[in-house]
Design an enzyme around this catalytic site. Structure first.
Site, mmCIF file in Angstrom:
data_model
loop_
_atom_site.group_PDB
_atom_site.id
_atom_site.type_symbol
_atom_site.label_atom_id
_atom_site.label_comp_id
_atom_site.label_asym_id
_atom_site.label_seq_id
_atom_site.Cartn_x
_atom_site.Cartn_y
_atom_site.Cartn_z
ATOM 1 N N THR A 1 0.831 -1.209 0.000
ATOM 2 C CA THR A 1 0.000 0.000 0.000
ATOM 3 C C THR A 1 0.862 1.255 0.000
ATOM 4 O OG1 THR A 1 -1.650 -1.228 1.255
ATOM 5 C CG2 THR A 1 -1.872 1.169 1.254
ATOM 6 N N ARG B 1 8.405 -9.259 -1.653
ATOM 7 C CA ARG B 1 8.454 -10.732 -1.678
ATOM 8 C C ARG B 1 8.299 -11.278 -3.095
ATOM 9 N NH1 ARG B 1 4.771 -11.588 3.499
ATOM 10 N NH2 ARG B 1 3.526 -10.268 2.176
ATOM 11 N N GLU C 1 8.135 10.186 9.893
ATOM 12 C CA GLU C 1 6.905 10.997 9.936
ATOM 13 C C GLU C 1 5.651 10.154 9.707
ATOM 14 O OE1 GLU C 1 6.397 14.628 10.387
ATOM 15 O OE2 GLU C 1 4.557 13.532 10.755
ATOM 16 N N GLY D 1 -0.210 8.697 9.930
ATOM 17 C CA GLY D 1 -0.141 8.647 8.462
ATOM 18 C C GLY D 1 0.296 9.956 7.832
ATOM 19 N N GLY E 1 -12.715 -3.245 4.090
ATOM 20 C CA GLY E 1 -11.270 -3.016 4.031
ATOM 21 C C GLY E 1 -10.782 -1.960 5.009
ATOM 22 N N GLU F 1 -8.272 -4.893 9.402
ATOM 23 C CA GLU F 1 -7.506 -6.058 8.957
ATOM 24 C C GLU F 1 -8.282 -7.342 9.250
ATOM 25 O OE1 GLU F 1 -4.305 -5.884 7.805
ATOM 26 O OE2 GLU F 1 -4.071 -3.730 8.062
ATOM 27 N N ASP G 1 -1.607 -0.708 18.345
ATOM 28 C CA ASP G 1 -1.141 0.203 17.290
ATOM 29 C C ASP G 1 -1.130 1.651 17.804
ATOM 30 O OD1 ASP G 1 -0.698 0.797 14.268
ATOM 31 O OD2 ASP G 1 -2.415 2.044 14.813
ATOM 32 N N LYS H 1 2.159 4.417 18.535
ATOM 33 C CA LYS H 1 2.229 5.818 18.094
ATOM 34 C C LYS H 1 2.337 6.754 19.300
ATOM 35 C CE LYS H 1 -0.621 4.562 14.147
ATOM 36 N NZ LYS H 1 -2.013 4.449 13.723
HETATM 37 N N1 LIG Z 1 -1.133 1.099 5.034
HETATM 38 C C1 LIG Z 1 -1.162 2.267 5.673
HETATM 39 O O1 LIG Z 1 -2.101 3.054 5.500
HETATM 40 C C2 LIG Z 1 -0.082 2.620 6.642
HETATM 41 C C3 LIG Z 1 -0.176 3.828 7.356
HETATM 42 C C4 LIG Z 1 0.857 4.193 8.206
HETATM 43 C C5 LIG Z 1 1.950 3.370 8.364
HETATM 44 N N2 LIG Z 1 1.989 2.186 7.687
HETATM 45 C C6 LIG Z 1 3.159 1.333 7.874
HETATM 46 O O2 LIG Z 1 3.827 1.193 6.628
HETATM 47 C C7 LIG Z 1 4.434 -0.074 6.542
HETATM 48 C C8 LIG Z 1 3.960 -0.777 5.271
HETATM 49 O O3 LIG Z 1 2.547 -0.915 5.339
HETATM 50 P P1 LIG Z 1 1.675 -1.356 4.059
HETATM 51 O O4 LIG Z 1 0.272 -1.128 4.452
HETATM 52 O O5 LIG Z 1 2.215 -0.717 2.837
HETATM 53 O O6 LIG Z 1 1.968 -2.930 4.033
HETATM 54 P P2 LIG Z 1 1.626 -3.961 2.859
HETATM 55 O O7 LIG Z 1 0.656 -3.389 1.901
HETATM 56 O O8 LIG Z 1 1.339 -5.249 3.517
HETATM 57 O O9 LIG Z 1 3.027 -4.069 2.086
HETATM 58 C C9 LIG Z 1 4.143 -4.699 2.654
HETATM 59 C C10 LIG Z 1 5.204 -4.873 1.593
HETATM 60 O O10 LIG Z 1 6.340 -5.495 2.178
HETATM 61 C C11 LIG Z 1 6.696 -6.644 1.424
HETATM 62 N N3 LIG Z 1 7.190 -7.654 2.347
HETATM 63 C C12 LIG Z 1 6.554 -8.212 3.388
HETATM 64 N N4 LIG Z 1 7.338 -9.103 4.011
HETATM 65 C C13 LIG Z 1 8.491 -9.115 3.326
HETATM 66 C C14 LIG Z 1 9.692 -9.843 3.453
HETATM 67 N N5 LIG Z 1 9.857 -10.744 4.417
HETATM 68 N N6 LIG Z 1 10.692 -9.585 2.590
HETATM 69 C C15 LIG Z 1 10.528 -8.679 1.593
HETATM 70 N N7 LIG Z 1 9.405 -7.948 1.417
HETATM 71 C C16 LIG Z 1 8.415 -8.184 2.279
HETATM 72 C C17 LIG Z 1 5.459 -7.097 0.714
HETATM 73 O O11 LIG Z 1 5.835 -7.795 -0.449
HETATM 74 P P3 LIG Z 1 4.760 -8.413 -1.494
HETATM 75 O O12 LIG Z 1 3.974 -7.230 -2.002
HETATM 76 O O13 LIG Z 1 5.584 -9.020 -2.564
HETATM 77 O O14 LIG Z 1 3.937 -9.372 -0.711
HETATM 78 C C18 LIG Z 1 4.764 -5.769 0.417
HETATM 79 O O15 LIG Z 1 5.229 -5.229 -0.788
HETATM 80 C C19 LIG Z 1 4.087 -0.797 7.850
HETATM 81 O O16 LIG Z 1 5.117 -0.603 8.776
HETATM 82 C C20 LIG Z 1 2.839 -0.078 8.306
HETATM 83 O O17 LIG Z 1 2.654 -0.128 9.707
HETATM 84 C C21 LIG Z 1 1.000 1.798 6.823
#
Ligand SMILES: NC(=O)c1ccc[n+]([C@@H]2O[C@H](COP(=O)([O-])OP(=O)(O)OC[C@H]3O[C@@H](n4cnc5c(N)ncnc54)[C@H](OP(=O)(O)O)[C@@H]3O)[C@@H](O)[C@H]2O)c1
Length: 430
Positions: free
Chosen positions: A14, A46, A131, A136, A189, A192, A203, A207
């Site tokens: 994401t 991955r 940040e 977010g 969505g 989770e 969570d 923060k």
């Molecule tokens: N989503 C939000 O709105 C949001 C807001 C604030 C902070 N965050 C933080 O931002 C970070 C990412 O969140 P996200 O929502 O973007 O997560 P996500 O959509 O689940 O994406 C995670 C990414 O990491 C990759 N990944 C996971 N395990 C891996 C491994 N062992 N080796 C290599 N790559 C790996 C995944 O690969 P694949 O795609 O190939 O599976 C995917 O591309 C987290 O720390 C989250 O807490 C997210």
């Protein structure tokens, strides 16, 4: 223009996908603001062949994210994988050890390992920026670290988890119960498949501990955050709170005085006159109270690809400009070790909800437990029998020590006067 700032990006989900889109779409403007272009040179995730909606064939693909730290072209590593330990932490350590700056949105990792990483970044003379890890897209870290840097911050608190706020505000709007709304939030969505980190308050606690360190110049102390989530809030609590002039929000609240730092995540009753009572849906909002600036309110989208990527790229722009600064607004060695404040000594008003059998003498027993513990009742609402013959009693107390409320509830533990576990929520002091 000078050389571009070259980025290695771990995680293409994401937020990672969002970062690529922000840099693609706003790249020219960002380059003018940053003084140079910000270019992704290498990526890792991955599954190399997953369709990510953006073209990643132009970047160097690296199978193992840990290898990004050693990528010869990369100046900065951006970690958007997630998880407090594992590959994210390995990558953070190896990036800083390689003398490169590191940007992350990973609140879990920063809450647990932020101090160690800040020390490593400072020792290497590079930047550690996070940040996007709190609220977010809302620039609250910059707000505290830079905008409010001249102030003693007395208290910082806010709505730090969009999933919980979505559920609570929907319960409020529709009068439905928690489990019902959670299922809908998962289908849409907004929650989770395993929502426990969100709804159990973990969570928000990650923060809060980051905000508390920044606000109070204190060493991060995630283990000292007292955490209660929203599972036990029922529709009737929301209705009674409304009747009394409040809305229920999951708040992270932190304050500090010379004697200790207090950190708590808990569902609170928020007076309807307070701005946080009007924050609905998945929005986040943080209030910081400074001794010269007064009350600051930061509000906006706490999650989502665009807002979170916006915060990540803002950190990259700082780095491109050479604005490193200490991660916690002062050198890690200057952060004070603050003991956890004694919660029993705290004073406040409380909301207490009891489910009781419909028989004579029950109210008197509850009132006696309150009186004997020194808890003074401000108002009491009793609602008629439910289908199962139980009655709901909602009490708001006058301000007093929390220890007294805990004592009253302890006296009532196991009593025949109660048909279920009581609910205790704090009332936000305005
Ligand atoms: N989503 C939000 O709105 C949001 C807001 C604030 C902070 N965050 C933080 O931002 C970070 C990412 O969140 P996200 O929502 O973007 O997560 P996500 O959509 O689940 O994406 C995670 C990414 O990491 C990759 N990944 C996971 N395990 C891996 C491994 N062992 N080796 C290599 N790559 C790996 C995944 O690969 P694949 O795609 O190939 O599976 C995917 O591309 C987290 O720390 C989250 O807490 C997210």
């Amino acid at each position: 223009m000078t050389e571009p700032l070259r980025i290695a990006l771990a995680g293409l989900g994401t937020v990672g996908g969002g970062v690529i889109r922000v840099l693609d779409e706003n790249g020219d403007l960002i380059a003018r603001r940053a003084g140079r272009r910000i270019e992704i040179v290498a990526v890792s995730a991955r599954d190399r062949f997953k369709d990510r909606g953006v073209d990643i064939s132009r970047f160097d693909w690296i199978d193992d994210p840990a290898e990004l730290a050693r990528h010869p072209q990369a100046d900065v590593v951006v970690e958007l994988v997630g998880g407090s330990d594992g590959p994210a932490l390995t990558l953070a350590r190896s990036t800083l050890a390689a003398g490169k700056s590191f940007v992350t949105a990973n609140k879990a990792m920063i809450a647990h390992h932020g101090l160690e990483l800040a020390e490593a970044a400072e020792a290497a003379g590079v930047a550690l920026k996070f940040e996007a890890a709190v609220a977010g897209g809302v620039p609250v870290i910059k707000g505290l670290r830079e905008g409010a840097a001249a102030n003693v911050i007395g208290r910082v608190y806010g709505i730090l988890n969009g999933t919980c706020n979505f559920i609570l505000s929907k319960m409020e709007a529709e009068g439905r119960d928690f489990a019902d709304i959670l299922g809908e939030a998962q289908r849409l969505g907004f929650a989770e498949a395993d929502p426990s980190f969100d709804i159990d308050g973990v969570d928000a606690a990650h923060k809060l501990s980051i905000l508390a360190s920044l606000a109070f110049g204190a060493k991060p102390a995630f283990g000292d955050v007292a955490i209660t989530g929203i599972r036990h809030v029922i529709a009737a609590d929301i209705a009674e709170a409304a009747a009394l002039g409040y809305r229920i929000r999951l708040l992270g609240v932190a304050d500090a005085n010379g004697h200790g730092m207090f950190q708590r995540v808990h569902p609170h009753l928020v007076p309807v006159s307070h701005p946080l009572a009007h924050v609905t849906g998945s929005t986040n909002a943080v209030v910081a109270e400074g001794n010269f600036v007064g009350r600051l309110l930061f509000q906006g989208a706490g999650a989502g690809d665009g807002p979170t990527a916006s915060a990540v790229v803002a950190d990259l722009i700082d780095i491109a400009r050479g604005e490193f600064g200490p991660p916690y607004a002062m050198p890690a060695a200057s952060l004070a070790a603050q003991p956890a404040a004694d919660v029993g000594e705290r004073r406040g008003r409380a909301y207490l909800r009891f489910t009781v059998p419909d028989r004579v003498g029950v109210l008197a027993e509850i009132a006696a437990a309150m009186r004997d513990s020194g808890v003074s009742i401000e108002s009491l609402i009793q609602r008629g029998a439910h289908g199962d013959g139980s009655v709901l009693v909602a009490i708001v107390t006058h301000e007093g020590p929390e220890r007294s409320v805990a004592h009253a509830l302890e006296k009532l533990r196991g009593s025949q006067a109660l048909a279920g576990e009581p609910m205790w929520m704090h009332i936000l002091a305005d």
